[in-house]
Design a protein around this motif. Structure first.
Motif, mmCIF file in Angstrom:
data_model
loop_
_atom_site.group_PDB
_atom_site.id
_atom_site.type_symbol
_atom_site.label_atom_id
_atom_site.label_comp_id
_atom_site.label_asym_id
_atom_site.label_seq_id
_atom_site.Cartn_x
_atom_site.Cartn_y
_atom_site.Cartn_z
ATOM 1 N N UNK A 2 12.718 -3.976 1.911
ATOM 2 C CA UNK A 2 13.359 -3.810 0.607
ATOM 3 C C UNK A 2 12.347 -3.381 -0.450
ATOM 4 N N UNK A 3 11.152 -3.997 -0.430
ATOM 5 C CA UNK A 3 10.116 -3.614 -1.400
ATOM 6 C C UNK A 3 9.665 -2.177 -1.182
ATOM 7 N N UNK A 4 9.500 -1.771 0.080
ATOM 8 C CA UNK A 4 9.069 -0.413 0.391
ATOM 9 C C UNK A 4 10.115 0.605 -0.063
ATOM 10 N N UNK A 5 11.385 0.312 0.201
ATOM 11 C CA UNK A 5 12.450 1.224 -0.218
ATOM 12 C C UNK A 5 12.489 1.355 -1.745
ATOM 13 N N UNK A 6 12.302 0.260 -2.454
ATOM 14 C CA UNK A 6 12.296 0.305 -3.916
ATOM 15 C C UNK A 6 11.121 1.138 -4.418
#
Length: 91
Positions: free
Chosen positions: A63-67
């Motif tokens: 989720x952090x990488x996608x954001x």
């Protein structure tokens, strides 16, 4: 003979005493009584099991990488002028 029966009864009852389950009982928002082996915090209002969330788990990292990638894409879109073709020389 009585000692043997007593010993047999103890041996048969011992595994049942060792195996125990933890049950949680609560009432949901609609007033229904719920019984589960999961605590109420892990059960969603519709009765489905919530996923466990760990801040350093794979799902959180994804989720952090996608954001971060979405933020970078937005920056690149803002920086790229759309009025000039991509191969045009800078003047």
């Amino acid at each position: 003979m009585k000692v043997a029966r007593l010993l047999l009864a103890i041996l048969l009852a011992a595994p049942a005493a060792l195996v125990s389950a933890e049950f949680h009982v609560w009432s949901d928002a609609e007033g229904r009584r719920r019984v589960s082996n999961l605590p109420p915090s892990q059960v969603a209002p519709d009765g489905t099991v919530r996923e466990r969330f760990h801040p350093y788990g794979i799902a959180a990292q994804r989720a952090r990488l996608r954001a971060e990638l979405a933020r970078r894409d937005a920056e690149l879109i803002e920086e790229t002028p759309l009025d000039k073709p991509l191969g045009a020389a800078a003047e």
